[in-house]
Scaffold this motif. Structure first.
Motif, PDB file in Angstrom:
ATOM      1  N   THR A  48       0.835  -1.201   0.000  1.00  0.00           N
ATOM      2  CA  THR A  48       0.000   0.000   0.000  1.00  0.00           C
ATOM      3  C   THR A  48       0.871   1.252   0.000  1.00  0.00           C
ATOM      4  O   THR A  48       0.586   2.205  -0.722  1.00  0.00           O
ATOM      5  N   LEU A  49       1.933   1.243   0.773  1.00  0.00           N
ATOM      6  CA  LEU A  49       2.787   2.430   0.845  1.00  0.00           C
ATOM      7  C   LEU A  49       3.406   2.758  -0.508  1.00  0.00           C
ATOM      8  O   LEU A  49       3.353   3.909  -0.955  1.00  0.00           O
ATOM      9  N   THR A  50       3.978   1.778  -1.200  1.00  0.00           N
ATOM     10  CA  THR A  50       4.635   2.091  -2.478  1.00  0.00           C
ATOM     11  C   THR A  50       3.630   2.551  -3.522  1.00  0.00           C
ATOM     12  O   THR A  50       3.896   3.490  -4.267  1.00  0.00           O
ATOM     13  N   LEU A  51       2.459   1.912  -3.569  1.00  0.00           N
ATOM     14  CA  LEU A  51       1.448   2.334  -4.539  1.00  0.00           C
ATOM     15  C   LEU A  51       0.916   3.717  -4.197  1.00  0.00           C
ATOM     16  O   LEU A  51       0.800   4.584  -5.066  1.00  0.00           O
ATOM     17  N   PHE A  52       0.618   3.951  -2.941  1.00  0.00           N
ATOM     18  CA  PHE A  52       0.041   5.235  -2.565  1.00  0.00           C
ATOM     19  C   PHE A  52       1.065   6.365  -2.680  1.00  0.00           C
ATOM     20  O   PHE A  52       0.696   7.494  -2.981  1.00  0.00           O
ATOM     21  N   ILE A  53       2.343   6.080  -2.486  1.00  0.00           N
ATOM     22  CA  ILE A  53       3.376   7.089  -2.748  1.00  0.00           C
ATOM     23  C   ILE A  53       3.345   7.458  -4.226  1.00  0.00           C
ATOM     24  O   ILE A  53       3.388   8.639  -4.583  1.00  0.00           O
ATOM     25  N   ALA A  54       3.248   6.447  -5.094  1.00  0.00           N
ATOM     26  CA  ALA A  54       3.201   6.713  -6.541  1.00  0.00           C
ATOM     27  C   ALA A  54       1.992   7.571  -6.912  1.00  0.00           C
ATOM     28  O   ALA A  54       2.072   8.413  -7.806  1.00  0.00           O
ATOM     29  N   MET A  55       0.895   7.393  -6.194  1.00  0.00           N
ATOM     30  CA  MET A  55      -0.314   8.151  -6.520  1.00  0.00           C
ATOM     31  C   MET A  55      -0.361   9.535  -5.880  1.00  0.00           C
ATOM     32  O   MET A  55      -0.846  10.476  -6.489  1.00  0.00           O
ATOM     33  N   PHE A  56       0.115   9.653  -4.638  1.00  0.00           N
ATOM     34  CA  PHE A  56      -0.175  10.862  -3.878  1.00  0.00           C
ATOM     35  C   PHE A  56       1.017  11.692  -3.431  1.00  0.00           C
ATOM     36  O   PHE A  56       0.842  12.826  -2.991  1.00  0.00           O
ATOM     37  N   GLU A  57       2.230  11.179  -3.530  1.00  0.00           N
ATOM     38  CA  GLU A  57       3.380  11.944  -3.055  1.00  0.00           C
ATOM     39  C   GLU A  57       3.513  13.274  -3.789  1.00  0.00           C
ATOM     40  O   GLU A  57       3.916  14.281  -3.210  1.00  0.00           O
ATOM     41  N   ARG A  58       3.157  13.285  -5.061  1.00  0.00           N
ATOM     42  CA  ARG A  58       3.292  14.509  -5.867  1.00  0.00           C
ATOM     43  C   ARG A  58       2.454  15.665  -5.333  1.00  0.00           C
ATOM     44  O   ARG A  58       2.690  16.818  -5.666  1.00  0.00           O
TER      45      ARG A  58
END
Length: 119
Positions: free
Chosen positions: A82-92
Motif C-alpha cells: 500500500t505504501l509504495t502504490l500510494f506514494i506513486a499516486m499521492f506523493e506529488r
C-alpha cells in the motif's frame, strides 16, 4: 476475504504507470475492471491460465475504491504494497516526506499485535 487478492491488486497496479494513474483518478472503476479482467489471471503464467474463484468482498472493494490504506492494513494487506502504490499516486501532492508521515500517522492508533500480513 483474500489477502492474496488484495496484495495482488496492489502489486500489479503499482507496477504499471498507466494503472497507477487510472487508479488515482477512477478508483472504483479501476477496482471493478481489475476484478473482472485481472483477478483471475495467475501471476507468472500465460494469459490462457485463469481461475474463476477469486473475487473481492464488498468491504475490500470499498477500501480499495476509497484508497483506505488503514482499512486495507487491518484486513491484512501488506503495508509495503500500500505504501509504495500510494506514494506513486499521492506523493506529488505533498512536500518531501509529508505523505509518508501522514500515512504512518493515520495508522498510529493500531496497537500490536498487528494484523497478520503473511500470504
Amino acid at each position: 476475504m483474500s489477502k492474496y487478492l488484495l496484495d495482488k491488486f496492489l502489486y500489479t497496479v503499482d507496477r504499471d504507470p498507466e494503472l497507477v494513474e487510472r487508479y488515482r483518478t477512477d478508483p472504483a472503476g479501476t477496482v471493478a475492471w481489475w476484478e473482472a479482467e485481472m483477478a483471475g489471471t495467475l501471476l507468472n503464467c500465460t494469459a490462457d491460465e485463469r481461475t474463476t474463484w477469486l473475487s473481492f468482498t464488498d468491504d475490500e472493494r470499498a477500501a480499495l475504491a476509497g484508497h483506505d490504506h488503514v482499512t486495507l492494513f487491518q484486513m491484512g494487506a501488506h503495508p509495503f504494497l500500500t505504501l509504495t502504490l500510494f506514494i506513486a499516486m499521492f506523493e506529488r501532492d505533498h512536500g518531501p516526506l509529508e505523505y509518508q508521515k501522514a500515512y504512518g500517522k493515520a495508522m498510529e492508533h493500531i496497537d500490536m499485535p498487528y494484523p497478520d500480513i503473511a500470504t
